[in-house]
Design an enzyme around this catalytic site. Structure first.
Site, PDB file in Angstrom:
ATOM      1  N   GLU A  24      30.098 108.902 111.626  1.00  0.00           N
ATOM      2  CA  GLU A  24      29.412 107.685 112.023  1.00  0.00           C
ATOM      3  C   GLU A  24      28.322 107.961 113.043  1.00  0.00           C
ATOM      4  OE1 GLU A  24      32.176 105.295 114.732  1.00  0.00           O
ATOM      5  OE2 GLU A  24      33.565 106.651 113.692  1.00  0.00           O
ATOM      6  N   HIS A  64      30.435 102.567 111.914  1.00  0.00           N
ATOM      7  CA  HIS A  64      31.685 103.334 111.789  1.00  0.00           C
ATOM      8  C   HIS A  64      31.989 103.592 110.300  1.00  0.00           C
ATOM      9  CE1 HIS A  64      35.629 104.780 112.408  1.00  0.00           C
ATOM     10  NE2 HIS A  64      36.047 103.938 113.343  1.00  0.00           N
TER      11      HIS A  64
END
Length: 274
Positions: free
Chosen positions: A249, A144
């Site tokens: 991400e 992330h």
């Protein structure tokens, strides 16, 4: 013992990792500035998720499961398994495995390894998942990444053309038709883009120069693009700091890997500052 691990390659590239969350917090390529955003309001500690850097999402993405949002890996303390400095690089390997607490949230025996390697203008990250139990399991995973920018409204993303996506804000499906996806000033964006990930380029169009991050993947099929916008209301993010990052991400969301006992799954991302 400090939770922070400092890496420095012989050419001057630097990185900081946190054992709490198994998280890359900072990456500075050789001769360049900080590439990752980390919120000044973020808190670190058992059970807390840090806002920024590169949190590890496992075994579920967002609320797509019955466990904690974004899973159990980003709120646990990892262990330093290995650290090394070579002639041209530096690396660290962090490890997390199941315990009584994780088994209450997700009833499977697992092992995670996060390998971070830096050299020059390149950052490599590898996430490995091992089934240590006696029954099969499936999962989702993501790195992330919060990429630091001066102004999110000056950011475009290339490499998503003709890809299906699901807009998490509206719940509607769509297809990215244009060559470049532009972020709109102050407007939130939250998309899961499906399909084999081609090389991505995050481009910040500055007033005096253009900054480019070239992102390649092996093993991750999906991409998530997120920025909360100007009315985010997040307690651990300064009100104006939505402008200071873009989350692009690499992820495995739509097709969940299935591991039999003893099997392993591995995915990587390689990022180069151009």
């Amino acid at each position: 013992m400090s939770d922070l691990i400092q890496l420095r390659s012989p050419d001057g590239a630097r990185a900081t990792l946190s054992l709490q969350g198994g998280q890359l917090l900072s990456w500075q390529p050789a001769g360049a500035g900080e590439q990752l955003y980390h919120s000044p309001l973020s808190r670190s500690g058992p059970g807390l998720a840090q806002r920024g850097g590169v949190p590890v999402i496992f075994p579920q993405f967002a609320a797509q499961g019955v466990g904690p949002r974004h899973g159990i890996a980003r709120t646990r303390r990892w262990a330093l398994a290995h650290r090394d400095q070579g002639r041209q690089d530096a690396l660290a390997v962090l490890r997390l495995q199941d315990d009584a607490d994780t088994l209450r949230d997700w009833p499977h025996a697992f092992g995670l390894e996060l390998t971070v390697r830096l050299s020059g203008a390149v950052l490599e990250m590898e996430l490995a998942v091992e089934n240590r139990g006696e029954s099969r399991f499936e999962f989702q995973a993501a790195l992330h990444s919060y990429w630091a920018v001066e102004d999110a409204a000056r950011v475009v993303v290339e490499g998503l053309q003709d890809r299906r996506y699901m807009d998490s804000l509206s719940g509607l499906d769509g297809v990215q038709h244009s060559h470049r996806l532009e972020l709109l000033s102050g407007k939130p964006i939250d998309r899961i883009i499906y399909g084999p990930a081609s090389p991505l380029r995050l481009i910040e169009l500055g007033e005096t120069q253009t900054r480019r991050l070239h992102i390649e993947t092996e093993g991750f099929d999906d991409v998530v693009l997120w920025n909360p916008g100007s009315e985010h209301g997040l307690a651990d993010l300064p009100l104006a700091d939505w402008q200071r990052f873009v989350c692009l991400e690499l992820a495995q969301i739509e097709h969940r890997p299935v591991l039999e006992p003893g099997e392993e799954w591995v995915a990587r991302q390689t990022v180069r500052l151009l």
